[in-house]
Design an enzyme around this catalytic site. Structure first.
Site, PDB file in Angstrom:
ATOM      1  N   TYR A 164      17.513  23.843  21.239  1.00 16.72           N
ATOM      2  CA  TYR A 164      17.391  24.569  19.968  1.00 16.72           C
ATOM      3  C   TYR A 164      15.925  24.611  19.507  1.00 16.72           C
ATOM      4  CZ  TYR A 164      18.698  25.434  15.030  1.00 16.72           C
ATOM      5  OH  TYR A 164      18.831  25.935  13.757  1.00 16.72           O
ATOM      6  N   LYS A 168      13.553  27.822  18.914  1.00 22.68           N
ATOM      7  CA  LYS A 168      13.089  28.098  17.552  1.00 22.68           C
ATOM      8  C   LYS A 168      11.563  28.201  17.456  1.00 22.68           C
ATOM      9  CE  LYS A 168      16.874  28.511  15.125  1.00 22.68           C
ATOM     10  NZ  LYS A 168      17.273  29.888  14.747  1.00 22.68           N
TER      11      LYS A 168
HETATM   12  P1  NAI Z   1      26.247  29.738  10.918  1.00 22.44           P
HETATM   13  O1  NAI Z   1      26.875  29.114  12.118  1.00 22.44           O
HETATM   14  O2  NAI Z   1      27.068  29.844   9.694  1.00 22.44           O
HETATM   15  O3  NAI Z   1      25.700  31.190  11.239  1.00 22.44           O
HETATM   16  C1  NAI Z   1      25.338  31.640  12.505  1.00 22.44           C
HETATM   17  C2  NAI Z   1      26.101  32.916  12.787  1.00 22.44           C
HETATM   18  O4  NAI Z   1      25.625  33.506  14.002  1.00 22.44           O
HETATM   19  C3  NAI Z   1      27.599  32.665  12.955  1.00 22.44           C
HETATM   20  O5  NAI Z   1      28.342  33.445  12.023  1.00 22.44           O
HETATM   21  C4  NAI Z   1      27.873  33.070  14.393  1.00 22.44           C
HETATM   22  O6  NAI Z   1      29.154  33.647  14.608  1.00 22.44           O
HETATM   23  C5  NAI Z   1      26.739  34.057  14.668  1.00 22.44           C
HETATM   24  N1  NAI Z   1      26.469  34.198  16.103  1.00 22.44           N
HETATM   25  C6  NAI Z   1      26.372  33.210  17.013  1.00 22.44           C
HETATM   26  N2  NAI Z   1      26.108  33.720  18.225  1.00 22.44           N
HETATM   27  C7  NAI Z   1      26.014  35.059  18.085  1.00 22.44           C
HETATM   28  C8  NAI Z   1      25.737  36.111  18.973  1.00 22.44           C
HETATM   29  N3  NAI Z   1      25.513  35.887  20.265  1.00 22.44           N
HETATM   30  N4  NAI Z   1      25.710  37.376  18.489  1.00 22.44           N
HETATM   31  C9  NAI Z   1      25.934  37.613  17.156  1.00 22.44           C
HETATM   32  N5  NAI Z   1      26.217  36.637  16.278  1.00 22.44           N
HETATM   33  C10 NAI Z   1      26.249  35.381  16.721  1.00 22.44           C
HETATM   34  O7  NAI Z   1      24.935  28.897  10.613  1.00 22.44           O
HETATM   35  P2  NAI Z   1      23.735  29.110   9.567  1.00 22.44           P
HETATM   36  O8  NAI Z   1      23.359  27.783   9.112  1.00 22.44           O
HETATM   37  O9  NAI Z   1      24.065  30.160   8.593  1.00 22.44           O
HETATM   38  O10 NAI Z   1      22.561  29.603  10.539  1.00 22.44           O
HETATM   39  C11 NAI Z   1      21.885  30.841  10.411  1.00 22.44           C
HETATM   40  C12 NAI Z   1      20.553  30.729  11.142  1.00 22.44           C
HETATM   41  O11 NAI Z   1      19.724  29.764  10.473  1.00 22.44           O
HETATM   42  C13 NAI Z   1      20.663  30.249  12.583  1.00 22.44           C
HETATM   43  O12 NAI Z   1      19.725  30.918  13.381  1.00 22.44           O
HETATM   44  C14 NAI Z   1      20.312  28.783  12.483  1.00 22.44           C
HETATM   45  O13 NAI Z   1      19.837  28.268  13.702  1.00 22.44           O
HETATM   46  C15 NAI Z   1      19.242  28.831  11.410  1.00 22.44           C
HETATM   47  N6  NAI Z   1      18.998  27.559  10.760  1.00 22.44           N
HETATM   48  C16 NAI Z   1      19.919  27.006   9.931  1.00 22.44           C
HETATM   49  C17 NAI Z   1      19.642  25.799   9.321  1.00 22.44           C
HETATM   50  C18 NAI Z   1      20.563  25.166   8.361  1.00 22.44           C
HETATM   51  O14 NAI Z   1      20.175  24.143   7.748  1.00 22.44           O
HETATM   52  N7  NAI Z   1      21.761  25.717   8.157  1.00 22.44           N
HETATM   53  C19 NAI Z   1      18.388  25.063   9.603  1.00 22.44           C
HETATM   54  C20 NAI Z   1      17.474  25.766  10.448  1.00 22.44           C
HETATM   55  C21 NAI Z   1      17.792  26.961  11.007  1.00 22.44           C
END
Ligand code: NAI
Length: 310
Positions: A164, A168
């Protein structure tokens, strides 16, 4: 001053839940037409569902305009089709928020190469593919806003997240070159490192932190970074109610004379070479060689210590 997204078309990847859903809802509230992309899989990227459709219905119920897209960001042709569909329906695409993401955490010792590959594929290649799919259109429009989603893990590291973190930080690197290539076409590219209580972090954050870091608190930073007056090449952190910037910095080069350019000579100057003084954040890679040239000129132009900081 109200920041409006009226007449803008935005794509948010991974917008079926978590942060992406919040971005999509607020963009729509502020007048944007939104493509809600989400494969609808589980946190580790397996499976499918109609999460994206549910967010579209939510936007429509509130009087906004949106379409759903269930494609995977890892499939370039599907990303091209997503952009073509948006263009056909609404005439263009002005904003892309690369937000889709998955987790497959393990220590590096236990991590299978396929889990490394998969996570890099979704985050890094997925964001590159979606950006590539919209790039030509943004150049033609002479307008584009792209946001990459990095993470503190990428910028600073985190135990158990080698795959990851590599992906990132790669995204921050992608931002740095795309912002240079996009500048003359009115394309601005930024990087966001969010902290939010979502399904991605529900078993990683203690309960109190999970509540404190409600995802809607990240929205102001994300939307500002894709707005008309957005900066470019920024790395912004956002979570809870706290917002900050981060940079890739370098110090002044230390010029070593011929006789000192040995492993021992380097070791003798290590304290100076690694000192966190006179830090600055170059706007492009060429500034690294320019800084080295400056150090050389300062030494060769002067009466000469055996080494000097430029
Ligand atoms: P989340 O799991 O709720 O959202 C990620 C979404 O991406 C999910 O709805 C999933 O179905 C979708 N997804 C996964 N693979 C996919 C693909 N191949 N094609 C299309 N959609 C796909 O998690 P969250 O926390 O909302 O994460 C959003 C972004 O923020 C991510 O990139 C995550 O790595 C990043 N992030 C989040 C942090 C946190 O504290 N929640 C911290 C640092 C980064």
């Amino acid at each position: 001053m109200t920041i409006s997204f009226k007449d803008k078309v935005a794509i948010v990847t991974g917008a079926g839940g978590g942060l992406g859903r919040e971005y999509a809802l607020e963009l729509a509230r502020r007048g944007a037409k939104v493509v809600v992309n989400d494969l609808g899989g589980a946190r580790d990227g397996t499976g499918h569902s109609d999460m994206a459709l549910q967010v579209v219905e939510e936007i429509e119920r509130a009087g906004g305009e949106a379409i759903s897209n269930g494609a995977s960001v890892t499939e370039f042709e599907q990303m091209q089709k997503m952009v073509a569909d948006a263009k056909q329906k609404w005439g263009g695409v002005h904003i892309l928020i690369n937000n889709a993401g998955v987790l497959r955490d393990k220590t590096f010792a236990k991590m299978e190469p396929k889990d490394f590959e998969f996570v890099v594929d979704v985050h890094l290649n997925g964001s590159a593919f979606a950006s590539k799919a919209v790039w030509e259109l943004m150049r033609e429009q002479a307008y584009g806003r792209i946001l990459m989603t990095a993470s503190s893990t990428g910028l600073f590291g985190n135990f158990g997240q080698a795959n990851y973190g590599a992906a990132k930080l790669g995204l921050a690197g992608l931002t740095k070159t795309l912002q240079l290539e996009g500048a003359k076409y009115g394309i601005k590219v930024n990087t966001l490192a969010p902290v939010a209580g979502t399904r991605m972090t529900e078993d990683l954050f203690p309960e109190q932190a999970y509540k404190l870091f409600a995802p809607e608190n990240v929205v102001p930073a994300a939307l500002y970074l894709v707005s008309e007056d957005a900066p470019t090449n920024a790395i912004v952190g956002a979570g809870g109610g706290g917002y900050h910037s981060a940079w890739v910095m370098m110090n002044d080069a230390v010029w070593l004379h011929d006789g000192e350019r040995t492993v021992e000579g380097f070791a003798a100057h290590w304290d100076e070479i690694s000192a966190q003084t006179n830090l600055r954040s170059p706007n492009s890679g060429s500034e690294q060689s320019a800084a080295i040239m400056t150090a050389m000129q300062k030494v060769t132009g002067g009466s000469g210590p055996t080494s000097a900081r430029g």
